[in-house]
Design an enzyme around this catalytic site. Structure first.
Site, PDB file in Angstrom:
ATOM      1  CE  LYS A  81      42.888  27.486  38.065  1.00 36.52           C
ATOM      2  NZ  LYS A  81      41.680  26.806  37.539  1.00 36.52           N
ATOM      3  CE1 TYR A 109      46.271  25.908  38.846  1.00 41.10           C
ATOM      4  CE2 TYR A 109      46.739  27.559  40.525  1.00 41.10           C
ATOM      5  CZ  TYR A 109      45.986  26.500  40.066  1.00 41.10           C
ATOM      6  OH  TYR A 109      44.937  26.026  40.830  1.00 41.10           O
TER       7      TYR A 109
END
Length: 304
Positions: A161, A157
């Site tokens: 991001k 993640y």
């Protein structure tokens, strides 16, 4: 005309409702997958689109997945097929597969990048030339606090991001002369993505606190591009990449780096190179000028 991915629940739903309330026709995109990205249902997207129509707005559901190039093309194609134009893309779709770095599988790493980072590319890629040719566009991509600062057990993640910010910078640069603005929102709200986290002590953090920031970034009045705006618990702020002024020597040894590391790390007078209009070249010019003159300049504009 706006496309919002991951719009069936949480933040995306709030974005879709706000844009529709302000007159936008909306493609409500959501696969209806669970939090890990598995499975799929038409209900979430269909329900939000129906809510918008019941409120007097105009919305169509789309369940194509951002995780594949074909899915991205289908999402943008749905906008063109139903509305004949495209003005706004908000990429909000996301999934979570937690695991420590020493245990995370390649499958779980890729599954998260497929939605967050590759998914951003898969919708931006077909939308970007349309916007540039039309001379107008607003793109809003989604990063996170984890993308800025990292977090435990979400290497996939965090990497995705962080990558979104790089993609946004390039879209902002390449779209600048064509009236296309691209920015990043770093949102925080209590949604299903917060499952497993004790939020009992949190201040109000509903998606509606974030939506106006996305609404402004998606609006024709938006004045910024290549920027990152944070929206968390009512606080709206700008995040930037900053450098220390640095230390110049005509040559270095390993030991000298260690001896001067505190000077090197001193961020007391930060130097910032905004991506637009030319942060990449400004960064290089700043360092080249220091090498020529041996004098620190705290204002990058002095080197232009």
């Amino acid at each position: 005309m706006a496309v919002v991915t991951g719009a069936g629940r949480g933040l995306g739903r709030s974005y879709a409702h706000l844009l529709a309330a302000r007159g936008a026709r909306v493609i409500v995109n959501d696969t209806g997958a669970d939090l890990t990205g598995d499975g799929g249902r038409v209900d979430p997207a269909e329900q939000v689109a129906a809510e918008i129509r019941e409120a007097g707005g105009d919305a169509i559901a789309c369940t194509a997945s951002v995780a594949t190039p074909r899915g991205g093309q289908d999402i943008i194609g749905s906008a063109l097929e139903n509305y004949g134009r495209l003005d706004v893309v908000v990429h909000n779709a996301g999934n979570v597969r937690r695991g420590s770095l020493r245990q995370m599988s390649s499958e779980d790493f890729d599954a998260v990048l497929d939605v967050h980072l590759r998914g951003a590319f898969h919708v931006v890629r077909p939308a970007f030339p349309l916007m540039c040719d039309a001379g107008y566009g607003r793109i809003v991509l989604t990063s996170s606090i984890g993308g800025l600062y990292g977090n435990c057990e979400v290497a996939n993640y965090a990497a995705a991001k962080a990558g979104v910010i790089g993609l946004s910078n390039v879209a902002a640069l390449e779209g600048a002369t064509a009236g296309v603005k691209c920015n990043v929102v770093v949102p925080a709200a209590v949604t299903r993505m917060a499952e497993g986290i004790d939020t009992s002590g949190y201040p109000p953090m509903q998606p509606e606190l974030v939506a106006p920031v996305v609404g402004w970034l998606a609006h024709e009045s938006c004045t910024v591009t290549g920027e990152v705006l944070i929206a968390l618990a009512g606080r709206v702020a700008r995040a930037v990449v900053a450098e220390s002024p640095g230390v110049y020597q005509p040559s270095w040894t390993v030991y000298q780096v260690g001896e001067r590391i505190e000077e090197i790390r001193d961020i007391g007078t930060p130097v910032i190179f905004p991506p637009v209009p030319d942060g990449h070249a400004d960064h290089i010019r700043y360092s080249f000028d220091l090498a020529r003159t041996g004098r620190l300049r705290h204002d990058p504009e002095e080197t232009q």
